[in-house]
Design an enzyme around this catalytic site. Structure first.
Site, mmCIF file in Angstrom:
data_model
loop_
_atom_site.group_PDB
_atom_site.id
_atom_site.type_symbol
_atom_site.label_atom_id
_atom_site.label_comp_id
_atom_site.label_asym_id
_atom_site.label_seq_id
_atom_site.Cartn_x
_atom_site.Cartn_y
_atom_site.Cartn_z
ATOM 1 C CE LYS A 31 3.007 20.801 -120.199
ATOM 2 N NZ LYS A 31 1.784 20.423 -120.909
ATOM 3 C CG ASN A 32 3.649 18.731 -123.887
ATOM 4 O OD1 ASN A 32 2.980 18.714 -122.846
ATOM 5 N ND2 ASN A 32 3.625 19.754 -124.727
ATOM 6 C CB CYS A 126 -3.841 25.903 -122.826
ATOM 7 S SG CYS A 126 -2.574 26.001 -121.552
ATOM 8 N NE ARG A 131 -5.943 22.205 -127.082
ATOM 9 C CZ ARG A 131 -4.928 22.115 -126.226
ATOM 10 N NH1 ARG A 131 -4.932 22.842 -125.121
ATOM 11 N NH2 ARG A 131 -3.907 21.308 -126.467
ATOM 12 C CG ASP A 315 3.454 24.236 -126.924
ATOM 13 O OD1 ASP A 315 2.413 24.750 -127.357
ATOM 14 O OD2 ASP A 315 3.496 23.077 -126.482
ATOM 15 N NE ARG A 407 -2.062 22.859 -117.191
ATOM 16 C CZ ARG A 407 -2.423 23.172 -118.433
ATOM 17 N NH1 ARG A 407 -3.089 24.272 -118.661
ATOM 18 N NH2 ARG A 407 -2.124 22.384 -119.439
HETATM 19 C C1 UD1 Z 1 -0.002 19.122 -128.047
HETATM 20 C C2 UD1 Z 1 0.669 19.820 -126.877
HETATM 21 C C3 UD1 Z 1 0.497 21.325 -126.990
HETATM 22 C C4 UD1 Z 1 1.001 21.819 -128.350
HETATM 23 C C5 UD1 Z 1 0.371 21.011 -129.473
HETATM 24 C C6 UD1 Z 1 0.949 21.354 -130.834
HETATM 25 C C7 UD1 Z 1 0.494 18.170 -125.122
HETATM 26 C C8 UD1 Z 1 -0.109 17.781 -123.821
HETATM 27 N N1 UD1 Z 1 0.070 19.312 -125.656
HETATM 28 O O1 UD1 Z 1 -1.388 19.418 -127.958
HETATM 29 O O2 UD1 Z 1 1.246 21.929 -125.952
HETATM 30 O O3 UD1 Z 1 0.631 23.184 -128.503
HETATM 31 O O4 UD1 Z 1 0.568 19.607 -129.262
HETATM 32 O O5 UD1 Z 1 2.327 21.144 -130.842
HETATM 33 O O6 UD1 Z 1 1.377 17.507 -125.631
HETATM 34 N N2 UD1 Z 1 -6.657 18.827 -134.372
HETATM 35 C C9 UD1 Z 1 -7.783 18.505 -135.070
HETATM 36 N N3 UD1 Z 1 -8.468 17.370 -134.676
HETATM 37 C C10 UD1 Z 1 -8.041 16.576 -133.651
HETATM 38 C C11 UD1 Z 1 -6.864 16.929 -132.950
HETATM 39 C C12 UD1 Z 1 -6.183 18.072 -133.338
HETATM 40 O O7 UD1 Z 1 -8.193 19.178 -136.004
HETATM 41 O O8 UD1 Z 1 -8.694 15.564 -133.372
HETATM 42 C C13 UD1 Z 1 -5.908 20.043 -134.756
HETATM 43 C C14 UD1 Z 1 -5.911 21.094 -133.646
HETATM 44 O O9 UD1 Z 1 -7.071 21.896 -133.679
HETATM 45 C C15 UD1 Z 1 -4.654 21.864 -133.982
HETATM 46 C C16 UD1 Z 1 -3.720 20.805 -134.578
HETATM 47 O O10 UD1 Z 1 -4.548 19.702 -134.928
HETATM 48 O O11 UD1 Z 1 -4.939 22.821 -134.961
HETATM 49 C C17 UD1 Z 1 -2.627 20.328 -133.668
HETATM 50 O O12 UD1 Z 1 -3.182 19.832 -132.461
HETATM 51 P P1 UD1 Z 1 -2.486 18.654 -131.655
HETATM 52 O O13 UD1 Z 1 -1.138 18.399 -132.229
HETATM 53 O O14 UD1 Z 1 -3.445 17.524 -131.559
HETATM 54 O O15 UD1 Z 1 -2.318 19.294 -130.211
HETATM 55 P P2 UD1 Z 1 -2.450 18.577 -128.805
HETATM 56 O O16 UD1 Z 1 -1.986 17.172 -128.893
HETATM 57 O O17 UD1 Z 1 -3.776 18.869 -128.206
#
Ligand code: UD1
Length: 436
Positions: A31-32, A126, A131, A315, A407
């Protein structure tokens, strides 16, 4: 006496626990990885055929968003889709659709990359606490876009076009890495992402783009170099297998007991999960594209700390917490990515789990009797955790909120039933007052 509320239909999963699992299970596309690649087709302005797409609701929602925005989307078979984005129109994403899914942020990078401007509603997904998208915005700004947030929409505009730059992320964010790749693949010059996410889905996105004529190197390491190209072309591309779906079935087999072969996977992606299960006392046999899990249900407690890839995947932590309720001794699960990912532990407690959560750490004392209960999926992987607990517990569990599970897991009920679980789905009418 009847109340004043009309009853509503809800879907439930019913599990009679205590059945061991035996047989083979086939893992779908990831999915991701599928989500960024679906949005990446926007940059090709042409026809792409994407194979091994998982039939999960986040993927279907992403395809629907593209279709609503003018792309042509045709299913060739259950797992293959032809997407033609030639007539895709900028800024027309339906707010109610994008607000359902975190991956809608990828529309931002794709629109900026193709049109040098973007307008997208605030993304959903989620709830793991805050986030933020500050790193995504930092990346777009480094490439020359101005970003503003107004009336629930994120707007971006690069008046003078996008120009490659050096971008350092304080945190290795999957989403921000994807978005900068999307925004920079057609930009002028060289973009370098430092402290990039190294997840297999980042490599898959780079491979997709390179198949379409992009020039991306370093994906899978913490420095990714994207040399902008003038245009991309369409291609046929196969999505990698889903390591989280695979891991979920591995942990389910460990907790419920039995012998299950997880097929159509890349065992290298499973190393952290396999190693942790082995440490818990579960037998793991590895083959070229399959892993067999053999469990007599005797497991011991372990310590887990989630970290960005190649660390232990966040995850997979809820599923392991569920299994560790059945293990001897004390386990400690620390969450290194999200600030609040332990909501599902309330559900496990209803089944008898002894879990203490303090900050970003859960301490699980295994061996307390776990019994079936009425529980709900609070988020995607938390939903998988309650399914695993229900498979291994005594008695009947009723799980609601299953649309959240759908999902990210296609056909999980039938796949588990085929392995011998006593599980089925039903739909009941309930008063809104009785929805847990
Ligand atoms: C993706 C995955 C999710 C998984 C996560 C971490 C998808 C659709 N989702 O989520 O299932 O749990 O990776 O492996 O692929 N952060 C910031 N600023 C930002 C963006 C992120 O501080 O602008 C922080 C977040 O708060 C978190 C960390 O970075 O602590 C990791 O987040 P991120 O890797 O961006 O997760 P997602 O891409 O949202």
């Amino acid at each position: 006496m009847a109340d004043n509320f009309e009853s509503v239909a809800i879907d439930r999963i019913i599990i009679n626990g205590g059945k061991k699992l035996y047989g083979d299970v086939y893992i779908e596309g990831m999915k991701n990885a599928a989500l960024p690649i679906i949005f990446a087709t926007i940059l090709t302005k042409s026809k792409c055929v994407i194979e091994n797409l998982p039939s999960v609701s986040d993927v279907i929602l992403s395809l629907r968003i593209l279709k609503d925005m003018g792309a042509s989307v045709k299913y060739i078979d259950d797992t293959t889709v032809e997407i033609d984005t030639e007539n895709f129109e900028y800024g027309t994403a339906p707010y109610d659709l994008v607000s359902k899914m975190r991956a809608s942020t990828y529309l931002l990078g794709a629109e900026i990359g193709r049109f040098q401007k973007a307008k997208v509603g605030w993304p959903g997904g989620c709830d793991f606490g805050v986030r933020p998208i500050d790193l995504h915005i930092k990346g777009f700004e480094a490439l020359g876009a101005k970003v503003s947030i107004e009336s629930g929409y994120i707007n971006a505009l690069a008046e003078n076009g996008l120009i490659g730059n050096q971008i350092y992320f304080d945190v290795a964010s999957v989403g921000a890495t994807v978005n900068v790749m999307l925004a920079s693949v057609l930009a002028e010059g060289l973009t370098v992402i430092e402290n990039a996410a190294r997840e297999p889905h980042i490599v898959d996105l780079a491979n997709f783009f390179n198949t379409c004529g992009a020039n991306i190197t370093g994906a899978g390491t913490s420095v990714i170099k994207i040399r902008g190209v003038k245009k991309l072309h369409g291609c046929t591309y196969t999505i990698i297998p889903d390591m989280i779906e695979a891991g979920t079935f591995m942990v389910a087999a460990a907790a419920a007991g039995g012998k299950v072969t997880i097929k159509n996977i890349i065992p290298k992606h499973m190393e952290t999960v396999s190693t942790k299960l082995a440490e818990m006392g579960v037998d793991i046999e590895e083959y070229d594209d399959a892993i067999t899990v053999i469990s007599d249900q005797k497991m011991n407690g372990v310590t887990i700390k989630t970290l960005p890839y190649p660390g232990f995947p966040t995850d997979m932590h809820p599923q392991f917490s569920a299994a560790l309720c059945f293990a001897d001794g004390i386990s400690v699960v620390s969450e290194g990515i999200w600030e609040n990912r332990f909501k599902y532990t309330d559900e496990l407690r209803k089944m008898g789990a002894n879990i203490m959560v303090e900050g970003k750490t859960a301490t699980i004392t295994g061996g307390f009797k776990m019994t079936g209960a009425r529980v709900k999926a609070v988020d995607l992987r938390g939903g998988a955790a309650v399914i695993i607990a229900a498979l291994a517990a005594e008695g009947t569990s009723e799980i609601t909120g299953i649309e959240i599970i759908e999902r990210g897991y296609h056909d999980i009920v039938n796949k588990l039933a085929a392995l011998g679980a006593d599980i089925h789905k039903d739909r009941v009418a309930v008063s809104p007052l009785n929805i847990v």
